[in-house]
Write an enzyme that holds these catalytic residues in place. Structure first.
Site, PDB file in Angstrom:
ATOM      1  N   GLN A  78       1.070  -0.950   0.015  1.00 34.84           N
ATOM      2  CA  GLN A  78       0.361   0.160   0.184  1.00 34.84           C
ATOM      3  C   GLN A  78       1.133   1.341   0.038  1.00 34.84           C
ATOM      4  O   GLN A  78       1.216   2.086   1.116  1.00 34.84           O
ATOM      5  CB  GLN A  78      -0.609   0.479   1.331  1.00 34.84           C
ATOM      6  CG  GLN A  78      -2.207   1.100   0.775  1.00 34.84           C
ATOM      7  CD  GLN A  78      -2.741   1.316   2.199  1.00 34.84           C
ATOM      8  OE1 GLN A  78      -3.164   0.106   3.047  1.00 34.84           O
ATOM      9  NE2 GLN A  78      -4.171   1.718   1.762  1.00 34.84           N
ATOM     10  N   PHE A  79       0.738   1.694  -0.913  1.00 32.61           N
ATOM     11  CA  PHE A  79       2.357   2.717  -1.195  1.00 32.61           C
ATOM     12  C   PHE A  79       1.519   3.769  -0.435  1.00 32.61           C
ATOM     13  O   PHE A  79       1.987   5.275  -0.815  1.00 32.61           O
ATOM     14  CB  PHE A  79       2.511   2.920  -2.984  1.00 32.61           C
ATOM     15  CG  PHE A  79       1.202   4.033  -3.551  1.00 32.61           C
ATOM     16  CD1 PHE A  79       1.139   4.933  -3.582  1.00 32.61           C
ATOM     17  CD2 PHE A  79       0.336   2.979  -4.001  1.00 32.61           C
ATOM     18  CE1 PHE A  79       0.020   5.679  -4.725  1.00 32.61           C
ATOM     19  CE2 PHE A  79      -0.092   3.357  -5.036  1.00 32.61           C
ATOM     20  CZ  PHE A  79      -0.276   4.904  -5.317  1.00 32.61           C
ATOM     21  N   THR A  80       0.349   4.297  -1.173  1.00 37.73           N
ATOM     22  CA  THR A  80      -0.855   5.095   0.176  1.00 37.73           C
ATOM     23  C   THR A  80      -0.361   5.598   1.092  1.00 37.73           C
ATOM     24  O   THR A  80      -0.946   6.805   1.974  1.00 37.73           O
ATOM     25  CB  THR A  80      -2.174   4.995  -0.520  1.00 37.73           C
ATOM     26  OG1 THR A  80      -2.601   3.888   0.732  1.00 37.73           O
ATOM     27  CG2 THR A  80      -2.412   5.010  -1.641  1.00 37.73           C
TER      28      THR A  80
END
Length: 148
Positions: A78-80
């Site tokens: 999850q790069f967010t």
């Protein structure tokens, strides 16, 4: 490197309707890799994820680790988690690692966790995933390798 840990009774991740990972009791880990992350960041997060005493013992105290309870681990990229929301209304993701590096570190995280935990499942890096979970507690912890 950032990780959000959620103690779960069960969790499932799907890509295009197909289950790619599923666990019963254990931890759901959302993992974000920053551009400046190195092996030491990964090592710190793995150690905390696998050894943190956040499961209840028979007396109801949080004294047991994932390893102690024989729990599963479901890892979702999850790069967010690296979002910078300081300016404006649209998050910036410039702190997230480039996709190739981030995927390599995500895969390494999974590989190392498999050495320490009996059941490790995962999503598909970069895919649009649907995650279902039953949060137990709820018990959620945010880890940042730069603060460990």
């Amino acid at each position: 490197m950032k990780a959000v840990l959620q103690v779960v009774s069960h969790a499932t991740v799907r890509v295009d309707g197909e289950v790619t990972g599923q666990i019963d009791k254990g931890l759901l880990v959302f993992l974000g890799v920053a551009e400046e992350d190195e092996q030491t960041d990964l090592d710190k997060i793995v150690k905390k994820v696998t050894e943190l005493r956040i499961f209840k013992d028979d007396a109801g105290k949080t004294n047991l680790s994932l390893q102690d309870v024989g729990g599963g681990l479901l890892v979702v990229s999850q790069f967010t988690l690296l979002a910078d929301c300081k300016k404006g209304r649209r998050p910036s993701f410039v702190k997230a690692g480039n996709p190739q590096k981030a995927e390599e570190m995500y895969e390494e995280f999974i590989r190392v966790c498999k050495e320490k935990v009996s059941k490790v499942e995962h999503g598909v890096f970069g895919a649009n995933m649907k995650v279902e979970l039953l949060n137990d507690g709820p018990f959620t912890i945010v880890l940042d390798s730069k603060e460990l």
